[in-house]
Structures are given as C-alpha cells and as structure tokens.
Write an enzyme that holds these catalytic residues in place. Structure first.
Site, PDB file in Angstrom:
ATOM      1  N   ASP A  65      -2.330  10.646   3.295  1.00 25.12           N
ATOM      2  CA  ASP A  65      -3.802  10.328   3.615  1.00 25.12           C
ATOM      3  C   ASP A  65      -4.384  11.414   4.514  1.00 25.12           C
ATOM      4  O   ASP A  65      -4.317  11.201   5.745  1.00 25.12           O
ATOM      5  CB  ASP A  65      -3.772   8.984   4.195  1.00 25.12           C
ATOM      6  N   ARG A 101      -7.294  -0.281   1.574  1.00 26.60           N
ATOM      7  CA  ARG A 101      -7.954  -1.449   1.036  1.00 26.60           C
ATOM      8  C   ARG A 101      -8.340  -1.578  -0.397  1.00 26.60           C
ATOM      9  O   ARG A 101      -8.375  -2.477  -1.050  1.00 26.60           O
ATOM     10  CB  ARG A 101      -8.959  -2.086   1.936  1.00 26.60           C
ATOM     11  N   ASP A 127     -11.916   7.427   4.148  1.00 26.44           N
ATOM     12  CA  ASP A 127     -10.873   7.076   5.003  1.00 26.44           C
ATOM     13  C   ASP A 127     -10.230   5.674   5.040  1.00 26.44           C
ATOM     14  O   ASP A 127      -9.270   5.341   5.453  1.00 26.44           O
ATOM     15  CB  ASP A 127     -10.846   7.722   6.482  1.00 26.44           C
ATOM     16  N   LYS A 157      -9.591  13.209   8.394  1.00 30.46           N
ATOM     17  CA  LYS A 157      -9.203  13.097   9.500  1.00 30.46           C
ATOM     18  C   LYS A 157      -9.208  14.119  10.394  1.00 30.46           C
ATOM     19  O   LYS A 157      -8.951  15.198   9.872  1.00 30.46           O
ATOM     20  CB  LYS A 157      -7.710  12.353   9.338  1.00 30.46           C
ATOM     21  N   GLU A 200      -9.281   3.760   2.406  1.00 35.06           N
ATOM     22  CA  GLU A 200      -8.733   3.803   1.062  1.00 35.06           C
ATOM     23  C   GLU A 200      -7.650   2.730   0.880  1.00 35.06           C
ATOM     24  O   GLU A 200      -7.541   2.559  -0.270  1.00 35.06           O
ATOM     25  CB  GLU A 200      -8.203   5.197   0.962  1.00 35.06           C
ATOM     26  N   ASP A 211       2.015   6.953   5.435  1.00 32.34           N
ATOM     27  CA  ASP A 211       1.019   5.700   4.856  1.00 32.34           C
ATOM     28  C   ASP A 211       1.262   5.048   3.836  1.00 32.34           C
ATOM     29  O   ASP A 211       0.653   4.259   3.115  1.00 32.34           O
ATOM     30  CB  ASP A 211      -0.563   6.406   4.903  1.00 32.34           C
ATOM     31  N   LYS A 265       0.845  -1.192  -0.079  1.00 30.12           N
ATOM     32  CA  LYS A 265      -0.051  -0.004   0.080  1.00 30.12           C
ATOM     33  C   LYS A 265       0.936   1.283   0.135  1.00 30.12           C
ATOM     34  O   LYS A 265       1.870   1.435   1.010  1.00 30.12           O
ATOM     35  CB  LYS A 265      -0.837   0.012   1.312  1.00 30.12           C
TER      36      LYS A 265
END
Length: 498
Positions: free
Chosen positions: A267, A348, A344, A274, A346, A285, A262
């Site tokens: 993010d 996956r 959020d 967030k 995201e 991230d 990933k």
C-alpha cells in the site's frame, strides 16, 4: 527457510545430551520426579542460586553449564513464582524457549511443577508456546551465523507423565500452530515476491488439507461488479484477485461461518501517497488476509466439525496514470456508489465488495472481517488490543472471551448513527473517509457496515496495531505476528462446532 523447532513427547527421564529445562517455584522447590531426575545436581542448584541471587520468581532463570552429576550440556532452571498464580502454560513455554540460545539445538522440558506433573492439556500448551516462540523468518539471508544454521535443526522433547495423552492433546494445537506460522510467513514476505497473483497461488496448498479453493481474476470480478475492490488495484501492474476457501466439516447444507481478510499486498497510498518513512512496512497490509488463510489451514488440519468459508480480497495500491483519483465515484457490487476522498483509505473499499459477496453467496451464521485498516485504532488502543466493532452483542462477547483465553485481545468500539453521518457524500451514496481525523477507526467501520446485511451477525477487527510490527511477547518475536488465528480458532471451537 523458516526456522521451526521439531517437537516430540517422551517419558519423565533425564536426556543424555543437549539442554535440560526444569521448573521450580519461588521457594526453589522442585516436583518429586524432577528432584529424582536431577539427583545431586539439586544441591548444585541451591548453591548457584544463592550466589546468583536466584529465587525462582516468575520469569527468572538459572543457567548451569555442564552440571555435575548430569550428562547434559546445560541445566536451565526456570522460575514460575507462586504456583497458584501460574495460569498460562502457552506463555510459559514461549518464555522458557526464549531463554535457550539457538546453539542449544536439542532440549528437553520436564513438564512438572512443584505440586506434580502437568496434565496432558497443560503439557500440550507448554509445547505450543515453545513452538510459537521458536519461529524466525530468515529465508532471504545469505550470510548466516553458526547459531542461525543450528536453529534450523532445533528439536524439543517435552517429558511428560502420560506420553500418549499429551500427544493427543497436542494434535489439535499443532494444526493451529501451523496456521499461525503460515500466516506469519505470508506477512513477512516482501511485496515483490508476494503480489496478489502469487498470494492467491499459495492458497492452493490448502487443498492438501481438504479445503476447496476458488480464485477470481480481474475479469471474473468485473462480471460480479466488484468495482470498489478493482478500483484500488487499477494503478498496479499486478492484477487483483479474490480467493474463496471452503471447509465443509459440519452438517451438509448447514450455513457456514465466514471470515474475510483485507489483502493489500502493498500500500503506497495510491495518488494520496504516503510519506516515505516506514512505507516498507506496508508489505504487511495484507495481515488480515494472511490470518484468514492460516485459520482455514488450522480448521481443516484439525478436522474442525464446522462449515467455514474464508474470503480474501488481494490488491496492490499503486500510483500511476491509471490509478484511482480522489473525487472519483465507483459503483460497488452492492449497487451503492462510493465517492473516493482519499485513495489511502483503500482497505475498506476492498472489504465492501468481499463482505457483500460473502453475505449474498453464503448467507453465513456470522461474518468476521480482519484488516490492518487504520492508524487511528493504534492511537486509541496501542498494540495491546485489536479494535472490535460489532452489530451483535453475543458475537462480541464470544470474541472478547476468546481473546482473553488466547491472549489475542479485542476491545469493543462504538458504532452509531452519529458517526455514520460523517461519511455521507454530496455526490454519491457514501464517501470513503469521514473528512476529519476524529474517530477515524469508527468511520472506517461504519463504512464497512453499509455493506453488511444487519440480519447477519458481523464483527470488524481492526488489527493495524497487532497484525505486524506489533508488541513482541513471550510467544512471538516475529515482525509478522500471525495474530487472529488462535483467537478465531478458539471462537469456532468453543461455540460453533457440532
């Protein structure tokens, strides 16, 4: 620039300058070569130990400046405790390196314990730990102390009984170290520097080691139907990328092992934004993608006898007028439709398309994905273990063993149909969250599993607690840990090389 120690091996002899590091047990006993090497200074150690109440227990040290009878500026005596209890020489090397100040620009470790010299493998592990510990990331500091400047020029010599054997043993380890440090560099970079296109560009350095690198831009991924991945990045000014890296060190035509990362370069949470507190940490991230790049570097540099592919999905999750919304439905590359409940969740979505692509194109022996995916896994496991979800017991067991051996530990978590029901959608084939706080790391893994061919052994590693801002230890004092490179290299070396 990144500070990293220059390392070499030499014979068991006393240096004429710098710092000298020797080891003793909890009885203040030295090895025979060490005792001869330090000469009269051994009596000084006994006297100083008494006044300082130094007993040689594990993790303790005695620091003597300009010791009488030696030419060195510093003699550091490192305690190992009971010899029978010392197993981890990587950790020992890191711990001792951490006791030397940056001002100690030259150091020599005498690779001998009370029962005799370390063998080549142990000495190489000692050196590995020292190099991992020496890493710092300060390339953006314009005001640096004298010690910081000296840190750029640190050198370490490991004095060993068999120099040639130690050098050979260290060769493969050096490749892995370089992979870890590459991953740390990527994670530590700020997002305004390391956005998807720049991350993809930096993977080009792998070509020097013999890795084939392909970069897919937005148009290429649109043709592939990667709408789950592209939906995450559509609110950003920086276009998304996917990078495919291939190392062919095994038999021609043999199925590869596959690693997927990933790579959310920043993010914000998107429209489901967030909170502001600690959002700056979201530059990390992409730690899963960084690990995959570092691993591919390590495998290629040590000429691993395996066919391996590494794939990273690189996006930036930003809120703007074009951003993905809660309630949107996208069609993934697999053909499955996904209802977006929370933008959020995201990572996956990125993995859904890349995992599917990896399986369809390469038909690998196994797939392992790494992602800083959920805060829920930190609630469950803290920062000591990564969460592991797997559809194959053998792969799970091998990862667990590799984790114990490297200190990059994993803990198997459940996958079950009961959790799968939590992500069924009223309007699409699947939704991207479970709709509650319960079992968040599990439902995230269940989501990814829907895009995995169950005929292929697969493991998902949720590294939210270990990939960045993790628990610091004897071999890592960096914000970006490079976690996973040593784990996965050990897995490959132990089980998948011809």
């Amino acid at each position: 620039m990144t500070n990293a120690v220059k390392l070499g091996f030499g014979p068991l002899s006393a240096p004429a300058k710098g710092s000298l590091v020797v080891f003793c047990d909890d009885g203040l006993k030295f090895g025979p070569a060490t005792r001869k090497l330090i000469g009269a200074a051994a009596d000084l150690v006994q006297r100083a130990a008494k006044s300082e109440r130094f007993t040689g227990k594990a993790g303790s040290s005695l620091d003597l400046i300009h010791p009488e009878g030696l030419k060195v500026a510093r003699l550091l005596v490192a305690g190992i405790g009971k010899r029978s209890e010392l197993k981890d020489f990587v950790r020992l090397g890191g711990a001792v390196m951490g006791k030397l100040p940056k001002a100690a620009s030259e150091a020599t470790f005498v690779a001998e314990l009370p029962d005799g010299p370390l063998d080549a493998q142990q000495a190489a592990d000692l050196a590995q730990g020292a190099r991992l510990r020496a890493y710092t990331f300060d390339r953006y500091k314009t005001r640096r102390t004298n010690d910081d400047a000296k840190g750029d020029k640190r050198s370490l010599t490991v004095a060993v009984a068999d120099v040639a054997a130690a050098r050979r043993a260290y060769g493969a380890r050096e490749a892995v170290i370089d992979g870890v440090l590459m991953a740390r560099d990527l994670v530590n970079e700020p997002a305004n520097v390391l956005y998807p296109a720049e991350f993809a560009r930096r993977t080009g350095v792998l070509k020097k080691a013999g890795v084939a690198v392909e970069v897919f831009d937005v148009k290429a991924m649109e043709k592939l139907g990667m709408n789950a991945l592209l939906g995450v990045g559509q609110g950003s000014a920086h276009g998304s990328r996917m990078v495919v890296m291939r190392w062919n060190g095994g038999k021609k035509g043999e199925a590869p092992v596959a690693f997927i990362g990933k790579g959310v370069c920043f993010d914000t949470g998107g429209i489901s934004i967030k909170p502001a507190a600690s959002m700056e940490d979201m530059k990390g991230d992409m730690a899963g993608a960084a690990c995959v790049v570092g691993l591919m570097q390590a495998l290629a540099a040590r000429k691993a006898r395996v066919n391996a592919v590494g794939l990273v999905g690189l996006v930036e999750n930003m809120p703007d007028g074009n951003a993905q919304r809660p309630g949107d439905i996208v069609k993934s590359m697999s053909g499955q439709t996904i209802e977006i409940i929370n933008t959020d969740a995201e990572g996956r979505l990125v993995l859904a398309d890349v995992v599917w692509y990896a399986a369809q194109r390469f038909k690998p022996k196994f797939m392992i994905d790494l992602a800083t995916l959920t805060g829920a896994i930190i609630v469950a496991l803290g920062q000591e273990y990564a969460g592991m979800f797997a559809n194959n017991d053998e792969l799970s067991a091998r990862l667990t063993t590799a984790g114990e051996e490297t200190g990059e530990k994993v803990w198997r978590m459940p996958l079950a149909a009961e959790y799968d029901k939590m992500i069924d959608s009223k309007f699409a084939d699947v939704k991207n969250t479970g709709g509650s706080r319960w079992g968040g790391a599990i439902t995230a893994a269940q989501f990814i599993k829907r895009f995995v061919d169950d005929k292929i052994p697969w493991a998902h590693l949720d590294i939210a607690g270990t990939g960045f801002d993790s628990r610091q230890n004897d071999v890592n004092r960096s914000w970006g840990s490079g976690w996973g490179v040593r784990l996965l290299d050990r897995l490959v070396a132990d089980h998948y090389e011809r």
